[in-house]
Design a protein around this motif. Sequence first.
Motif, PDB file in Angstrom:
ATOM      1  N   GLY A  60       0.830  -1.200   0.000  1.00 14.96           N
ATOM      2  CA  GLY A  60       0.000   0.000   0.000  1.00 14.96           C
ATOM      3  C   GLY A  60       0.861   1.245   0.000  1.00 14.96           C
ATOM      4  N   ASP A  61       0.313   2.319   0.524  1.00 19.45           N
ATOM      5  CA  ASP A  61       1.052   3.581   0.579  1.00 19.45           C
ATOM      6  C   ASP A  61       2.317   3.428   1.412  1.00 19.45           C
ATOM      7  OD1 ASP A  61      -0.741   4.965  -0.953  1.00 19.45           O
ATOM      8  OD2 ASP A  61      -1.777   5.879   0.740  1.00 19.45           O
ATOM      9  N   TRP A  62       3.312   4.216   1.064  1.00 21.80           N
ATOM     10  CA  TRP A  62       4.540   4.210   1.856  1.00 21.80           C
ATOM     11  C   TRP A  62       4.358   5.189   3.016  1.00 21.80           C
ATOM     12  CZ3 TRP A  62       8.669   7.602   3.053  1.00 21.80           C
ATOM     13  CH2 TRP A  62       9.777   6.971   3.617  1.00 21.80           C
ATOM     14  N   GLN A  63       4.424   4.685   4.227  1.00 20.54           N
ATOM     15  CA  GLN A  63       4.207   5.523   5.412  1.00 20.54           C
ATOM     16  C   GLN A  63       5.493   5.806   6.166  1.00 20.54           C
ATOM     17  OE1 GLN A  63       1.572   7.039   5.654  1.00 20.54           O
ATOM     18  NE2 GLN A  63       0.259   5.842   4.345  1.00 20.54           N
ATOM     19  N   GLY A  64       6.618   5.607   5.522  1.00 21.01           N
ATOM     20  CA  GLY A  64       7.889   5.855   6.182  1.00 21.01           C
ATOM     21  C   GLY A  64       8.299   4.669   7.036  1.00 21.01           C
ATOM     22  N   TYR A  65       9.266   4.905   7.879  1.00 25.25           N
ATOM     23  CA  TYR A  65       9.780   3.867   8.764  1.00 25.25           C
ATOM     24  C   TYR A  65       8.874   3.711   9.975  1.00 25.25           C
ATOM     25  CZ  TYR A  65      14.054   3.714   6.079  1.00 25.25           C
ATOM     26  OH  TYR A  65      14.950   3.555   5.070  1.00 25.25           O
ATOM     27  N   ALA A  66       8.792   2.495  10.486  1.00 26.60           N
ATOM     28  CA  ALA A  66       8.030   2.201  11.700  1.00 26.60           C
ATOM     29  C   ALA A  66       8.954   1.459  12.658  1.00 26.60           C
ATOM     30  CB  ALA A  66       6.796   1.375  11.381  1.00 26.60           C
ATOM     31  N   PRO A  67       9.729   2.215  13.443  1.00 28.12           N
ATOM     32  CA  PRO A  67      10.651   1.580  14.390  1.00 28.12           C
ATOM     33  C   PRO A  67       9.911   1.065  15.625  1.00 28.12           C
ATOM     34  CG  PRO A  67      11.131   3.933  14.098  1.00 28.12           C
ATOM     35  CD  PRO A  67       9.862   3.646  13.392  1.00 28.12           C
ATOM     36  N   THR A  68      10.545   0.149  16.333  1.00 28.81           N
ATOM     37  CA  THR A  68      10.011  -0.293  17.615  1.00 28.81           C
ATOM     38  C   THR A  68      10.278   0.804  18.648  1.00 28.81           C
ATOM     39  OG1 THR A  68      12.080  -1.344  18.233  1.00 28.81           O
ATOM     40  CG2 THR A  68      10.447  -2.721  17.080  1.00 28.81           C
ATOM     41  N   VAL A  69       9.605   0.738  19.762  1.00 27.07           N
ATOM     42  CA  VAL A  69       9.791   1.729  20.832  1.00 27.07           C
ATOM     43  C   VAL A  69      11.250   1.760  21.274  1.00 27.07           C
ATOM     44  CG1 VAL A  69       9.175   2.300  23.218  1.00 27.07           C
ATOM     45  CG2 VAL A  69       7.401   1.590  21.610  1.00 27.07           C
ATOM     46  N   ASP A  70      11.882   0.589  21.397  1.00 25.01           N
ATOM     47  CA  ASP A  70      13.283   0.519  21.823  1.00 25.01           C
ATOM     48  C   ASP A  70      14.218   1.256  20.871  1.00 25.01           C
ATOM     49  OD1 ASP A  70      12.429  -1.053  23.916  1.00 25.01           O
ATOM     50  OD2 ASP A  70      13.074  -2.940  23.003  1.00 25.01           O
ATOM     51  N   GLU A  71      13.899   1.260  19.587  1.00 22.46           N
ATOM     52  CA  GLU A  71      14.775   1.894  18.602  1.00 22.46           C
ATOM     53  C   GLU A  71      14.805   3.411  18.728  1.00 22.46           C
ATOM     54  OE1 GLU A  71      16.973   0.491  16.599  1.00 22.46           O
ATOM     55  OE2 GLU A  71      16.387  -1.477  17.357  1.00 22.46           O
ATOM     56  N   TYR A  72      13.743   4.010  19.231  1.00 19.60           N
ATOM     57  CA  TYR A  72      13.736   5.473  19.394  1.00 19.60           C
ATOM     58  C   TYR A  72      14.847   5.931  20.332  1.00 19.60           C
ATOM     59  CZ  TYR A  72       9.494   6.108  16.703  1.00 19.60           C
ATOM     60  OH  TYR A  72       8.589   6.144  15.673  1.00 19.60           O
ATOM     61  N   ALA A  73      15.135   5.135  21.356  1.00 20.55           N
ATOM     62  CA  ALA A  73      16.201   5.486  22.296  1.00 20.55           C
ATOM     63  C   ALA A  73      17.575   5.402  21.635  1.00 20.55           C
ATOM     64  CB  ALA A  73      16.154   4.560  23.509  1.00 20.55           C
ATOM     65  N   ARG A  74      17.726   4.497  20.668  1.00 19.82           N
ATOM     66  CA  ARG A  74      19.006   4.325  19.983  1.00 19.82           C
ATOM     67  C   ARG A  74      19.221   5.373  18.897  1.00 19.82           C
ATOM     68  NH1 ARG A  74      17.212  -1.154  20.066  1.00 19.82           N
ATOM     69  NH2 ARG A  74      18.286  -2.313  21.671  1.00 19.82           N
ATOM     70  N   GLY A  75      18.125   5.796  18.255  1.00 24.51           N
ATOM     71  CA  GLY A  75      18.236   6.773  17.171  1.00 24.51           C
ATOM     72  C   GLY A  75      18.805   6.144  15.920  1.00 24.51           C
ATOM     73  N   GLY A  76      19.149   6.981  14.958  1.00 27.45           N
ATOM     74  CA  GLY A  76      19.712   6.510  13.701  1.00 27.45           C
ATOM     75  C   GLY A  76      18.757   6.709  12.543  1.00 27.45           C
ATOM     76  N   TYR A  77      19.229   6.393  11.360  1.00 28.26           N
ATOM     77  CA  TYR A  77      18.436   6.561  10.151  1.00 28.26           C
ATOM     78  C   TYR A  77      17.137   5.769  10.272  1.00 28.26           C
ATOM     79  CZ  TYR A  77      17.226   6.978   5.244  1.00 28.26           C
ATOM     80  OH  TYR A  77      16.581   7.278   4.068  1.00 28.26           O
ATOM     81  N   GLY A  78      16.045   6.350   9.885  1.00 28.75           N
ATOM     82  CA  GLY A  78      14.755   5.702   9.987  1.00 28.75           C
ATOM     83  C   GLY A  78      14.094   5.948  11.328  1.00 28.75           C
ATOM     84  N   VAL A  79      14.835   6.457  12.290  1.00 21.97           N
ATOM     85  CA  VAL A  79      14.290   6.761  13.612  1.00 21.97           C
ATOM     86  C   VAL A  79      14.388   8.252  13.900  1.00 21.97           C
ATOM     87  CG1 VAL A  79      14.481   6.337  16.092  1.00 21.97           C
ATOM     88  CG2 VAL A  79      14.944   4.483  14.476  1.00 21.97           C
ATOM     89  N   ASP A  80      15.559   8.840  13.647  1.00 18.29           N
ATOM     90  CA  ASP A  80      15.746  10.260  13.928  1.00 18.29           C
ATOM     91  C   ASP A  80      14.755  11.092  13.121  1.00 18.29           C
ATOM     92  OD1 ASP A  80      17.829   9.648  15.622  1.00 18.29           O
ATOM     93  OD2 ASP A  80      19.383  10.058  14.144  1.00 18.29           O
ATOM     94  N   LEU A  81      14.220  12.103  13.746  1.00 18.87           N
ATOM     95  CA  LEU A  81      13.259  12.988  13.104  1.00 18.87           C
ATOM     96  C   LEU A  81      13.915  13.664  11.905  1.00 18.87           C
ATOM     97  CD1 LEU A  81      10.414  14.162  13.219  1.00 18.87           C
ATOM     98  CD2 LEU A  81      11.326  15.999  14.632  1.00 18.87           C
ATOM     99  N   CYS A  82      13.270  13.548  10.776  1.00 17.83           N
ATOM    100  CA  CYS A  82      13.791  14.140   9.544  1.00 17.83           C
ATOM    101  C   CYS A  82      12.897  15.317   9.154  1.00 17.83           C
ATOM    102  CB  CYS A  82      13.820  13.101   8.431  1.00 17.83           C
ATOM    103  SG  CYS A  82      14.463  13.779   6.898  1.00 17.83           S
ATOM    104  N   GLU A  83      13.361  16.513   9.424  1.00 18.62           N
ATOM    105  CA  GLU A  83      12.570  17.712   9.145  1.00 18.62           C
ATOM    106  C   GLU A  83      12.855  18.295   7.765  1.00 18.62           C
ATOM    107  OE1 GLU A  83      13.572  20.101  12.521  1.00 18.62           O
ATOM    108  OE2 GLU A  83      12.083  19.106  13.791  1.00 18.62           O
ATOM    109  N   THR A  84      13.811  17.734   7.034  1.00 16.96           N
ATOM    110  CA  THR A  84      14.130  18.268   5.710  1.00 16.96           C
ATOM    111  C   THR A  84      13.207  17.713   4.625  1.00 16.96           C
ATOM    112  OG1 THR A  84      15.800  16.543   5.357  1.00 16.96           O
ATOM    113  CG2 THR A  84      16.556  18.639   6.287  1.00 16.96           C
TER     114      THR A  84
END
Length: 191
Positions: free
Chosen positions: A156-180
Motif C-alpha cells: 500500500g502507501d509508503w508511510q515511512g519507517y516504523a521503528p520499535t519503541v526501543d529503537e527510538y532510544a538508539r536513534g539513527g536513520y529511519g528513527v531520527d526525526l527528519c525535518e528536511t
Amino acid sequence: STLAVVYNWAAHALTVGPENRRYTADFPGEARRLLESELGGHLIFLNGAAGDIHPKHSMRPDFSAMETIGAALADDIRKGLNGMRRVEPDGLTLKTASMAFENRVDASMTTHVELAVLSFGNVVMVFLPGEFFVNFQLDFKAAMIGRRAFFVGYAGDWQGYAPTVDEYARGGYGVDLCETDPPQYSRTKLP
C-alpha cells in the motif's frame, strides 16, 4: 504442477548501488531467475519487515553480491519446498483496518495507515505499508503459533519507517526525526 511459489524474506533489495545504472530486480529477481525454469510456475516475492535490515553486502557497483545473495535465497527456497504441502483456501477471509496517527513532523497533519490480514487454512498474512522494523515481524510470527505466518511490508502507501519503541532510544536513520523532507513524504512521519 507448480502454479506459483510465494516467498517472503526481510531485507532491503539494494545489493546493487547507485553507481550501476542498469535495471535490476536485485536479489529477489535473481532468486526468481534461478528457480522459475527449474520449478515451473511463477515465483512471487513479498518483502518482510525490512526497515532495519540490509543484506551483508550492499550498494555494490556490480552484480556479484546480488548473484551471491540471490543464489543463497534460492537455496533456502529449495530447502523450504521439501515437505511442502498444498494449502487449501478453506475459510478464506480478508480483514482490513485503518489507523490514524498525528504526523510526527507536522502535528496539523494526519498519517493514515491501512492494514490487511488475509487468512486461509493455516496461513495468515499481514500486509502493512512502509518500512517496519524486523522485530515487528518476529513478534508477529511468534504470536502465530502453529500457523504459517507472513509479514508483508511495503504494502500500500509508503508511510515511512516504523521503528520499535526501543529503537527510538538508539536513534539513527529511519528513527531520527527528519525535518528536511516534506511532512507528507517524510521517512519519519509515524510517531
